[in-house]
Design an enzyme around this catalytic site. Sequence first.
Site, PDB file in Angstrom:
ATOM      1  N   CYS A 266       6.270 -37.505   3.641  1.00  0.00           N
ATOM      2  CA  CYS A 266       7.382 -37.849   4.543  1.00  0.00           C
ATOM      3  C   CYS A 266       7.161 -37.459   6.002  1.00  0.00           C
ATOM      4  O   CYS A 266       7.200 -38.335   6.876  1.00  0.00           O
ATOM      5  CB  CYS A 266       8.664 -37.206   4.045  1.00  0.00           C
ATOM      6  SG  CYS A 266       9.223 -37.938   2.513  1.00  0.00           S
TER       7      CYS A 266
HETATM    8  C1  UDX Z   1      10.331 -33.265   3.226  1.00  0.00           C
HETATM    9  C2  UDX Z   1      11.777 -32.958   3.610  1.00  0.00           C
HETATM   10  O1  UDX Z   1      12.032 -31.561   3.449  1.00  0.00           O
HETATM   11  C3  UDX Z   1      12.737 -33.779   2.770  1.00  0.00           C
HETATM   12  O2  UDX Z   1      14.057 -33.558   3.197  1.00  0.00           O
HETATM   13  C4  UDX Z   1      12.382 -35.252   2.925  1.00  0.00           C
HETATM   14  O3  UDX Z   1      13.196 -36.046   2.095  1.00  0.00           O
HETATM   15  C5  UDX Z   1      10.906 -35.513   2.595  1.00  0.00           C
HETATM   16  O4  UDX Z   1      10.087 -34.648   3.379  1.00  0.00           O
HETATM   17  P1  UDX Z   1       8.626 -32.584   1.311  1.00  0.00           P
HETATM   18  O5  UDX Z   1       7.632 -33.436   2.014  1.00  0.00           O
HETATM   19  O6  UDX Z   1       8.727 -32.694  -0.174  1.00  0.00           O
HETATM   20  O7  UDX Z   1      10.093 -32.864   1.889  1.00  0.00           O
HETATM   21  O8  UDX Z   1       8.255 -31.068   1.620  1.00  0.00           O
HETATM   22  P2  UDX Z   1       8.787 -29.792   2.425  1.00  0.00           P
HETATM   23  O9  UDX Z   1       9.095 -28.724   1.451  1.00  0.00           O
HETATM   24  O10 UDX Z   1       9.845 -30.119   3.386  1.00  0.00           O
HETATM   25  O11 UDX Z   1       7.427 -29.352   3.170  1.00  0.00           O
HETATM   26  C6  UDX Z   1       6.680 -30.260   3.961  1.00  0.00           C
HETATM   27  C7  UDX Z   1       5.462 -29.594   4.548  1.00  0.00           C
HETATM   28  O12 UDX Z   1       5.827 -28.691   5.566  1.00  0.00           O
HETATM   29  C8  UDX Z   1       4.629 -28.778   3.565  1.00  0.00           C
HETATM   30  O13 UDX Z   1       3.254 -29.029   3.808  1.00  0.00           O
HETATM   31  C9  UDX Z   1       4.985 -27.350   3.863  1.00  0.00           C
HETATM   32  O14 UDX Z   1       3.949 -26.446   3.543  1.00  0.00           O
HETATM   33  C10 UDX Z   1       5.208 -27.423   5.363  1.00  0.00           C
HETATM   34  N1  UDX Z   1       6.109 -26.378   5.896  1.00  0.00           N
HETATM   35  C11 UDX Z   1       7.418 -26.352   5.524  1.00  0.00           C
HETATM   36  C12 UDX Z   1       5.625 -25.446   6.792  1.00  0.00           C
HETATM   37  O15 UDX Z   1       4.438 -25.458   7.166  1.00  0.00           O
HETATM   38  N2  UDX Z   1       6.479 -24.505   7.302  1.00  0.00           N
HETATM   39  C13 UDX Z   1       7.795 -24.457   6.959  1.00  0.00           C
HETATM   40  O16 UDX Z   1       8.497 -23.581   7.482  1.00  0.00           O
HETATM   41  C14 UDX Z   1       8.278 -25.403   6.049  1.00  0.00           C
END
Ligand code: UDX
Length: 433
Positions: A266
Site C-alpha cells: 500500500c
Molecule cells: C498499511 C496501512 O497501515 C493500512 O491502513 C492500509 O490499508 C495498507 O497499508 P500495511 O501495508 O499492511 O498497512 O502495513 P503497516 O503495518 O502499516 O506497515 C507498513 C510498513 O511501514 C512496514 O514495512 C513497516 O515495517 C513500516 N513501518 C510502520 C515503519 O517503518 N515504522 C512505523 O512506525 C510503522
Amino acid sequence: MTGVSIIGSGYVGLTTGLALAELGNNIVLLDIDPEKVRTIRSGQPPFYEPGVSEMLSEHLAKGTIRATSDYHDAVMDSDITFIAVGTPMDKDGRMDPRYILSASESLGKALREKNKSQIVVVKSTVLPGTTRDLVRPLLLRTSGRPISGIGVAMCPEFLREGSAMHDSLHPDRIVIGCSDDRTYSALEALFSPLGSKVLRTDTTTAEMIKYASNSFLATKISFSNEISRLCEAVGIDVYDVMEGVGMDKRISPHFLRAGVGFGGSCFPKDVSALLHMAKGIGVETPIMEGALRNNDIQPIHLVDVAERLCLTLKGKRIGVLGLAFKPDTDDIRESRSIPLIRELLKRGAVVSAHDPEAASNFLNEVHGIDIQGSAEPLVDSVDVVILMTEWPEYRNIPWEEKTHLEWVLDGRRTVEPARMMNLKYWAMGSPLP
Ligand code: UDX
C-alpha cells in the site's frame, strides 16, 4: 441477514467477506481465477494471514461463505456487491485501473439480467474520481439499467496485513462515500454491528481519504527516518527523540518507528499513484516525493554503514534475517530487503538469508543469494548479520553466544540492545559507532 457478494478474493476481498460473515451476513466470494476459487472452497486462503484460515473453514462449514467464478451466480444471490480487485502500479508508478474496469464491466453485464436493485461498493483503493467518472458510468452502460436501479458507493479499506481480521472487525472509522440516502442507509445498517464511527461523504472524498491517510502515514515514517539519520550523526538515539515528540497529542506516538523504511502493497504504491496523478494535473507534491526518496535512501544508508564498519563488503559473508516487508506476513512487495540485498550483492558481499514465511516468494524476486531454512545456523555461518524484519523468533536466538560475528546491524530494533553488550551491535537511528 444480507446477501453480499465480493469481487476479488485477495487480501481485502477475503478479509472483508469474512468480517461481514462474522456479522451474520451471507457471503459469495467471486474470483475470476478458478485456482483461487478452488483453494478457497477447500478452506485454504490464497495468502498467509493469522486467523483467516480458521475463520474461513468455520464459515464454509456453516454455509455462510461460498466461492464462485460466475458473476451471474454472485449477483443473483446478493443485494450488495463489493469490488475488491487489485489496483497495481504500472511500470511508471501510476495506478493501473485495468481490473477495476473489467470487474465493473462484468458486473454490469450480470446486472442486466437482474430486475431487483443492487448496491455496488468500490472497496479497492482507487484514485479520486474513479468511482464517479469510470465505475458508475461503466456500470450504467453495461447493465443498461436506470440510475435508480444501481446504488454506487465507495468505502475505503484501512486494514493492515498481519492484523487484517482484527482491523476489519475493529476499524477506527468507516468511511461511506455515496450520494443517495437509500444506499447510505443500507451500508450504515450493514456496518452498524461493528460499532465504529461512520463518516458519510461523497465517493471522490472517500477515495482521497484513503490516499491521504496512507501518504500521511508513509510521510510520518519517512520523517522519522530523516530525523534518525540526523540523530545517528549527532550521536543520539532517535527512539529517545521520538518518545518525546510522540507525547504531543497533536502528533501521537504511532508510526514514528524509525528503521530501514516502509514496504508493503500500500504505502509505496499509493504515494506513487497520488503523486503521478498530481503531476498529471499540474500540482506540485514535494512532501510525498520526499517520503519516497527517504524510503529509497534508508536501505542504501544501512549498506553504507555496513561497508564503513567492515571496511569492505567484498567477499564478506552477510546473513540477512527477514525478507517479508513486516512480520506475520509472507508478503515481500516493496520489502526493503530487496534493495538492501541487491546493493550488498553489487558491492561484492556473499549473501545468505532467512525468513520464516517469505523465503520462497523472495527467491522469485532476487537471485544470487542462498536461502536457509533456520535462522540460527545461518547466524553461525556468517561474518555479519543484518536484521531486516522484526520476527519474534529472531529475539530467541542466543545472541550472547554469537561472539564470532563482526557486526550485528539492526534495521528494525528487533533485539534488546542490553542483550548485545558483548557483541558489536548497531541499531539504525542510534549513534554511529
Ligand atoms: C498499511 C496501512 O497501515 C493500512 O491502513 C492500509 O490499508 C495498507 O497499508 P500495511 O501495508 O499492511 O498497512 O502495513 P503497516 O503495518 O502499516 O506497515 C507498513 C510498513 O511501514 C512496514 O514495512 C513497516 O515495517 C513500516 N513501518 C510502520 C515503519 O517503518 N515504522 C512505523 O512506525 C510503522
